[in-house]
Design a protein around this motif. Structure first.
Motif, mmCIF file in Angstrom:
data_model
loop_
_atom_site.group_PDB
_atom_site.id
_atom_site.type_symbol
_atom_site.label_atom_id
_atom_site.label_comp_id
_atom_site.label_asym_id
_atom_site.label_seq_id
_atom_site.Cartn_x
_atom_site.Cartn_y
_atom_site.Cartn_z
ATOM 1 N N ASP A 192 63.790 94.534 11.547
ATOM 2 C CA ASP A 192 62.768 93.929 10.700
ATOM 3 C C ASP A 192 62.500 92.519 11.201
ATOM 4 N N PRO A 193 61.253 92.045 11.073
ATOM 5 C CA PRO A 193 60.888 90.731 11.638
ATOM 6 C C PRO A 193 61.816 89.598 11.224
ATOM 7 N N GLU A 194 62.288 89.606 9.972
ATOM 8 C CA GLU A 194 63.125 88.491 9.522
ATOM 9 C C GLU A 194 64.523 88.511 10.135
ATOM 10 N N LEU A 195 64.886 89.618 10.793
ATOM 11 C CA LEU A 195 66.219 89.729 11.392
ATOM 12 C C LEU A 195 66.205 89.443 12.897
ATOM 13 N N VAL A 196 65.017 89.363 13.480
ATOM 14 C CA VAL A 196 64.899 89.177 14.927
ATOM 15 C C VAL A 196 65.535 87.857 15.370
ATOM 16 N N GLY A 197 65.285 86.801 14.595
ATOM 17 C CA GLY A 197 65.737 85.467 14.985
ATOM 18 C C GLY A 197 67.230 85.357 15.186
ATOM 19 N N GLU A 198 68.012 86.053 14.355
ATOM 20 C CA GLU A 198 69.463 85.904 14.462
ATOM 21 C C GLU A 198 69.994 86.509 15.757
ATOM 22 N N VAL A 199 69.353 87.569 16.246
ATOM 23 C CA VAL A 199 69.765 88.170 17.520
ATOM 24 C C VAL A 199 69.299 87.299 18.684
ATOM 25 N N LEU A 200 68.074 86.798 18.611
ATOM 26 C CA LEU A 200 67.575 85.930 19.679
ATOM 27 C C LEU A 200 68.404 84.657 19.786
ATOM 28 N N THR A 201 68.927 84.176 18.671
ATOM 29 C CA THR A 201 69.779 82.981 18.701
ATOM 30 C C THR A 201 71.025 83.234 19.548
ATOM 31 N N VAL A 202 71.638 84.403 19.385
ATOM 32 C CA VAL A 202 72.819 84.755 20.183
ATOM 33 C C VAL A 202 72.432 84.863 21.656
ATOM 34 N N MET A 203 71.288 85.477 21.941
ATOM 35 C CA MET A 203 70.846 85.621 23.325
ATOM 36 C C MET A 203 70.563 84.264 23.953
ATOM 37 N N ARG A 204 69.966 83.354 23.193
ATOM 38 C CA ARG A 204 69.717 81.999 23.707
ATOM 39 C C ARG A 204 71.024 81.291 24.048
ATOM 40 N N SER A 205 72.019 81.458 23.192
ATOM 41 C CA SER A 205 73.291 80.777 23.441
ATOM 42 C C SER A 205 73.948 81.316 24.707
ATOM 43 N N LEU A 206 73.832 82.617 24.957
ATOM 44 C CA LEU A 206 74.374 83.190 26.198
ATOM 45 C C LEU A 206 73.649 82.607 27.408
ATOM 46 N N ALA A 207 72.330 82.497 27.313
ATOM 47 C CA ALA A 207 71.560 81.923 28.412
ATOM 48 C C ALA A 207 71.978 80.480 28.661
ATOM 49 N N ASN A 208 72.183 79.733 27.602
ATOM 50 C CA ASN A 208 72.587 78.331 27.736
ATOM 51 C C ASN A 208 73.962 78.185 28.367
ATOM 52 N N GLU A 209 74.810 79.203 28.210
ATOM 53 C CA GLU A 209 76.150 79.182 28.818
ATOM 54 C C GLU A 209 76.122 79.595 30.289
ATOM 55 N N GLY A 210 74.964 80.048 30.783
ATOM 56 C CA GLY A 210 74.856 80.421 32.189
ATOM 57 C C GLY A 210 75.025 81.894 32.471
ATOM 58 N N MET A 211 74.955 82.742 31.453
ATOM 59 C CA MET A 211 75.062 84.179 31.677
ATOM 60 C C MET A 211 73.838 84.686 32.433
ATOM 61 N N THR A 212 74.060 85.490 33.461
ATOM 62 C CA THR A 212 72.955 86.161 34.144
ATOM 63 C C THR A 212 72.403 87.241 33.220
ATOM 64 N N MET A 213 71.091 87.201 32.984
ATOM 65 C CA MET A 213 70.492 88.126 32.027
ATOM 66 C C MET A 213 69.197 88.722 32.576
ATOM 67 N N LEU A 214 69.065 90.032 32.421
ATOM 68 C CA LEU A 214 67.817 90.737 32.703
ATOM 69 C C LEU A 214 67.385 91.361 31.383
ATOM 70 N N VAL A 215 66.225 90.935 30.890
ATOM 71 C CA VAL A 215 65.843 91.207 29.504
ATOM 72 C C VAL A 215 64.481 91.884 29.450
ATOM 73 N N VAL A 216 64.422 93.016 28.755
ATOM 74 C CA VAL A 216 63.153 93.642 28.412
ATOM 75 C C VAL A 216 62.841 93.272 26.970
ATOM 76 N N THR A 217 61.680 92.663 26.728
ATOM 77 C CA THR A 217 61.364 92.239 25.366
ATOM 78 C C THR A 217 59.865 92.081 25.183
ATOM 79 N N HIS A 218 59.446 92.198 23.921
ATOM 80 C CA HIS A 218 58.083 91.855 23.532
ATOM 81 C C HIS A 218 58.046 90.511 22.818
ATOM 82 N N GLU A 219 59.187 89.820 22.774
ATOM 83 C CA GLU A 219 59.257 88.513 22.122
ATOM 84 C C GLU A 219 58.815 87.443 23.109
#
Length: 266
Positions: A192-219
């Motif tokens: 649901d739209p209101e739940l998207v942000g909490e998952v993206l927050t975790v993904m952002r934190s991984l990116a900030n830590e230097g994790m290599t990421m390949l992401v498919v998204t419509h965001e």
């Protein structure tokens, strides 16, 4: 081992490389002679309409689909070679099996075990795949659940968690195997739209830590903010790629402009 320490091990080569990869389901070609490089510690976001080949590309990298032509390399080692005989494919799979543990994948649907608690869902793969003791795995699982903001939900079963919480458990489960590369396949599209942000927050934190990421998204907001490179796919081909600024503000291909105009108008 921290993300920074893990990425330092493989700085000499790309984390992921596709060389002239073609993949088909029967007579239907899904990827056409695709080349792609994902540098260590970078975030590459794949965008494009449904059916453009984005998820198939991810599944090929993860070893879940067999390519018919070209090569896929992970950390400089060939993990798939198109046209290989069965025996060669088996030998290749054996020789690169350790690399599969370096790649974590988070799917659109969470695929949690419904009869296991959040904690147990994160403990189980560590014991099964890594051979950790239950005590070691439990300690690590608790730490990871805290990292994704679910330290107080470890005893909850998936049915009692929201979609966003379930997806964060799935991310913790993938991270429990100490991957150096994370693949995200539409990780927020079932939410649901209101739940998207909490998952993206975790993904952002991984990116900030230097994790290599390949992401498919419509965001698109995530792609603009977090990606080092954005890759636009259409009809199983990469039409163009570049920095978020280039792709979103000055795309060279009419099809890219059309796709973004339609998507951003909604």
């Amino acid at each position: 081992m921290s993300v920074q320490e893990a990425t330092a091990v493989i700085t000499e080569t790309d984390a992921i490389e596709l060389r002239n990869v073609t993949m088909a389901y029967g007579s239907r070609t899904v990827l056409h002679e695709t080349d792609l490089e994902v540098a260590v510690g970078s975030v590459v976001v794949l965008i494009g309409a449904s059916g453009s080949g984005k998820s198939t590309l991810l599944r090929c990298v993860a070893g879940l689909e067999q390519i018919q032509h070209g090569e896929i390399l992970v950390e400089g080692m060939v993990t798939q070679r198109g046209g290989s005989a069965k025996r060669e494919r088996r030998e290749l799979a054996r020789s690169t099996a350790h690399l599969r543990q370096e790649v974590g994948m988070v799917f659109q649907h969470f695929n949690l075990f419904p009869h296991m608690t959040a904690l147990r869902n994160v403990v189980f793969p560590q014991v099964k795949t890594k051979g950790l003791s239950k005590a070691e795995a439990t300690e690590k699982a608790r730490a990871l659940l805290k990292t994704v903001g679910l330290g107080d939900h470890e005893g909850a079963f998936p049915a009692n968690l929201s979609g966003g919480q379930q997806q964060r458990v799935a991310i913790a489960r993938a991270l429990a195997l100490n991957p150096r590369i994370m693949l995200f396949d539409e990780a927020t599209s079932a939410l649901d739209p209101e739940l998207v942000g909490e998952v993206l927050t975790v993904m952002r934190s991984l990116a900030n830590e230097g994790m290599t990421m390949l992401v498919v998204t419509h965001e698109m907001g995530f792609a603009r903010e977090v990606a080092d490179r954005v890759v636009f796919m259409d009809g199983g081909r990469i039409l163009e790629e570049g920095t978020p600024d280039v792709i979103f503000n000055n795309p060279s291909q009419p099809r890219t402009r059309e796709f973004l105009a339609r998507l951003l108008d909604h």
